[in-house]
Design a protein around this motif. Structure first.
Motif, mmCIF file in Angstrom:
data_model
loop_
_atom_site.group_PDB
_atom_site.id
_atom_site.type_symbol
_atom_site.label_atom_id
_atom_site.label_comp_id
_atom_site.label_asym_id
_atom_site.label_seq_id
_atom_site.Cartn_x
_atom_site.Cartn_y
_atom_site.Cartn_z
ATOM 1 N N LEU A 88 -10.288 -28.921 31.698
ATOM 2 C CA LEU A 88 -9.801 -29.761 30.610
ATOM 3 C C LEU A 88 -9.719 -28.975 29.313
ATOM 4 O O LEU A 88 -10.559 -28.120 29.059
ATOM 5 N N GLY A 89 -8.740 -29.279 28.494
ATOM 6 C CA GLY A 89 -8.607 -28.659 27.186
ATOM 7 C C GLY A 89 -7.262 -27.983 27.035
ATOM 8 O O GLY A 89 -6.543 -27.736 28.007
ATOM 9 N N SER A 90 -6.916 -27.662 25.786
ATOM 10 C CA SER A 90 -5.597 -27.079 25.515
ATOM 11 C C SER A 90 -5.399 -25.712 26.164
ATOM 12 O O SER A 90 -4.264 -25.280 26.355
ATOM 13 N N SER A 91 -6.477 -25.050 26.541
ATOM 14 C CA SER A 91 -6.352 -23.768 27.255
ATOM 15 C C SER A 91 -5.647 -23.943 28.594
ATOM 16 O O SER A 91 -5.109 -22.989 29.148
ATOM 17 N N TYR A 92 -5.686 -25.174 29.112
ATOM 18 C CA TYR A 92 -5.156 -25.451 30.450
ATOM 19 C C TYR A 92 -3.841 -26.232 30.402
ATOM 20 O O TYR A 92 -3.440 -26.843 31.375
ATOM 21 N N ARG A 93 -3.153 -26.174 29.252
ATOM 22 C CA ARG A 93 -1.883 -26.886 29.108
ATOM 23 C C ARG A 93 -0.785 -26.223 29.924
ATOM 24 O O ARG A 93 -0.858 -25.042 30.264
ATOM 25 N N SER A 94 0.214 -27.005 30.207
ATOM 26 C CA SER A 94 1.396 -26.531 30.918
ATOM 27 C C SER A 94 2.433 -26.135 29.879
ATOM 28 O O SER A 94 2.915 -26.980 29.123
ATOM 29 N N THR A 95 2.764 -24.850 29.828
ATOM 30 C CA THR A 95 3.665 -24.339 28.807
ATOM 31 C C THR A 95 4.554 -23.236 29.358
ATOM 32 O O THR A 95 4.112 -22.410 30.148
ATOM 33 N N ILE A 96 5.791 -23.251 28.908
ATOM 34 C CA ILE A 96 6.705 -22.140 29.154
ATOM 35 C C ILE A 96 6.909 -21.466 27.799
ATOM 36 O O ILE A 96 7.323 -22.110 26.836
ATOM 37 N N PHE A 97 6.581 -20.195 27.732
ATOM 38 C CA PHE A 97 6.750 -19.415 26.504
ATOM 39 C C PHE A 97 8.080 -18.670 26.607
ATOM 40 O O PHE A 97 8.164 -17.628 27.249
ATOM 41 N N TYR A 98 9.090 -19.232 25.999
ATOM 42 C CA TYR A 98 10.431 -18.658 26.114
ATOM 43 C C TYR A 98 10.612 -17.513 25.114
ATOM 44 O O TYR A 98 10.078 -17.525 24.020
ATOM 45 N N GLN A 99 11.397 -16.508 25.540
ATOM 46 C CA GLN A 99 11.619 -15.330 24.712
ATOM 47 C C GLN A 99 12.958 -15.347 23.987
ATOM 48 O O GLN A 99 13.178 -14.531 23.091
ATOM 49 N N ASN A 100 13.847 -16.252 24.397
ATOM 50 C CA ASN A 100 15.171 -16.324 23.780
ATOM 51 C C ASN A 100 15.785 -17.682 24.112
ATOM 52 O O ASN A 100 15.214 -18.464 24.881
ATOM 53 N N ASP A 101 16.937 -17.954 23.531
ATOM 54 C CA ASP A 101 17.596 -19.248 23.746
ATOM 55 C C ASP A 101 18.001 -19.455 25.199
ATOM 56 O O ASP A 101 17.973 -20.583 25.693
ATOM 57 N N GLU A 102 18.382 -18.384 25.874
ATOM 58 C CA GLU A 102 18.763 -18.516 27.283
ATOM 59 C C GLU A 102 17.578 -19.032 28.103
ATOM 60 O O GLU A 102 17.732 -19.970 28.891
ATOM 61 N N GLU A 103 16.394 -18.445 27.924
ATOM 62 C CA GLU A 103 15.216 -18.924 28.651
ATOM 63 C C GLU A 103 14.876 -20.359 28.260
ATOM 64 O O GLU A 103 14.508 -21.166 29.122
ATOM 65 N N LYS A 104 14.982 -20.694 26.991
ATOM 66 C CA LYS A 104 14.688 -22.055 26.540
ATOM 67 C C LYS A 104 15.636 -23.053 27.214
ATOM 68 O O LYS A 104 15.198 -24.109 27.698
ATOM 69 N N ASN A 105 16.915 -22.718 27.284
ATOM 70 C CA ASN A 105 17.892 -23.609 27.920
ATOM 71 C C ASN A 105 17.652 -23.739 29.416
ATOM 72 O O ASN A 105 17.782 -24.833 29.975
ATOM 73 N N ILE A 106 17.294 -22.638 30.068
ATOM 74 C CA ILE A 106 16.978 -22.689 31.505
ATOM 75 C C ILE A 106 15.758 -23.569 31.719
ATOM 76 O O ILE A 106 15.718 -24.387 32.643
ATOM 77 N N ALA A 107 14.751 -23.428 30.859
ATOM 78 C CA ALA A 107 13.533 -24.248 30.982
ATOM 79 C C ALA A 107 13.879 -25.729 30.854
ATOM 80 O O ALA A 107 13.405 -26.558 31.638
ATOM 81 N N LYS A 108 14.705 -26.079 29.883
ATOM 82 C CA LYS A 108 15.110 -27.481 29.710
ATOM 83 C C LYS A 108 15.858 -27.982 30.947
ATOM 84 O O LYS A 108 15.653 -29.117 31.388
ATOM 85 N N GLU A 109 16.720 -27.143 31.488
ATOM 86 C CA GLU A 109 17.482 -27.511 32.687
ATOM 87 C C GLU A 109 16.550 -27.763 33.871
ATOM 88 O O GLU A 109 16.700 -28.759 34.585
ATOM 89 N N VAL A 110 15.599 -26.870 34.080
ATOM 90 C CA VAL A 110 14.684 -27.024 35.219
ATOM 91 C C VAL A 110 13.792 -28.253 35.025
ATOM 92 O O VAL A 110 13.550 -29.002 35.976
ATOM 93 N N ILE A 111 13.330 -28.495 33.813
ATOM 94 C CA ILE A 111 12.526 -29.699 33.555
ATOM 95 C C ILE A 111 13.338 -30.952 33.892
ATOM 96 O O ILE A 111 12.824 -31.890 34.514
ATOM 97 N N ALA A 112 14.603 -30.985 33.524
ATOM 98 C CA ALA A 112 15.451 -32.131 33.843
ATOM 99 C C ALA A 112 15.599 -32.297 35.358
ATOM 100 O O ALA A 112 15.567 -33.426 35.876
ATOM 101 N N ILE A 113 15.737 -31.192 36.064
ATOM 102 C CA ILE A 113 15.838 -31.243 37.529
ATOM 103 C C ILE A 113 14.548 -31.797 38.119
ATOM 104 O O ILE A 113 14.569 -32.660 39.009
ATOM 105 N N VAL A 114 13.411 -31.289 37.649
ATOM 106 C CA VAL A 114 12.109 -31.744 38.166
ATOM 107 C C VAL A 114 11.928 -33.233 37.873
ATOM 108 O O VAL A 114 11.545 -34.007 38.759
ATOM 109 N N ASN A 115 12.201 -33.650 36.641
ATOM 110 C CA ASN A 115 12.081 -35.073 36.308
ATOM 111 C C ASN A 115 13.016 -35.929 37.153
ATOM 112 O O ASN A 115 12.628 -36.995 37.631
ATOM 113 N N GLY A 116 14.223 -35.452 37.344
ATOM 114 C CA GLY A 116 15.210 -36.190 38.121
ATOM 115 C C GLY A 116 14.883 -36.297 39.595
ATOM 116 O O GLY A 116 15.375 -37.194 40.285
ATOM 117 N N SER A 117 14.056 -35.396 40.094
ATOM 118 C CA SER A 117 13.714 -35.401 41.521
ATOM 119 C C SER A 117 12.832 -36.585 41.904
ATOM 120 O O SER A 117 12.827 -37.005 43.061
#
Length: 163
Positions: A88-117
């Motif tokens: 328990l605690g913020s050390s154990y959070r689920s996070t994607i640390f994106y390095q650029n806009d392309e990674e950020k957009n891919i992360a958003k896309e995959v999250i939408a896919i996971v939620n949609g599943s």
């Protein structure tokens, strides 16, 4: 010819994530550490705001950032805030640390896919944070489950691919 890139993610205790990712196709190296927090040179007893994260070095000709995130969402529960298993605690959070806009957009896309599943009972709470310095953890935390194969982990494959 190999095209080496790095990805930075956090999804609970770094030992279990490292152990599962180390054998994935295209993953060339793993290192556990601290990322996204307040202090420089964090340590296990002093890493305020940092997540227990993992640095993945991968060959982009063998796997992709999207495939890495697909696996990430299959091996930890991305629907719990600041919790994985008994940790328990913020050390154990689920996070994607994106390095650029392309990674950020891919992360958003995959999250939408996971939620949609609909495979998870709740929506993904994984945060997207810009990459900051990755601080390697102490040597005793590196390759922990290789050295202690019966050590604690809450990570395991829950589903097949979302893609």
């Amino acid at each position: 010819m190999a095209v080496l890139k790095k990805a930075y993610i956090a999804g609970g205790c770094f030992w279990g994530m490292e152990d599962l990712f180390r054998v994935r196709p295209g993953i060339k190296d793993t290192e556990v550490g601290y990322i996204g927090g307040a202090n420089e040179y964090p340590t296990y007893p002093n890493h305020p705001g940092h997540a227990e994260g993992i640095e993945l070095t991968y060959d982009a000709t063998e796997t992709s950032f999207k495939e890495i995130l697909d696996y990430f969402f299959r091996i930890h529960n991305p629907t719990t805030v600041n919790r994985q298993g008994n940790d328990l605690g913020s050390s154990y959070r689920s996070t994607i640390f994106y390095q650029n806009d392309e990674e950020k957009n891919i992360a958003k896309e995959v999250i939408a896919i996971v939620n949609g599943s609909g495979r998870w009972e709740a929506k993904v709470v994984t945060t997207l944070e810009p990459y900051t310095t990755f601080w390697p953890a102490e040597p005793e935390h590196q390759d922990y489950l290789v050295r202690k194969p019966n050590g604690y982990t809450c990570h395991f494959e829950r589903f097949g691919t979302f893609l």
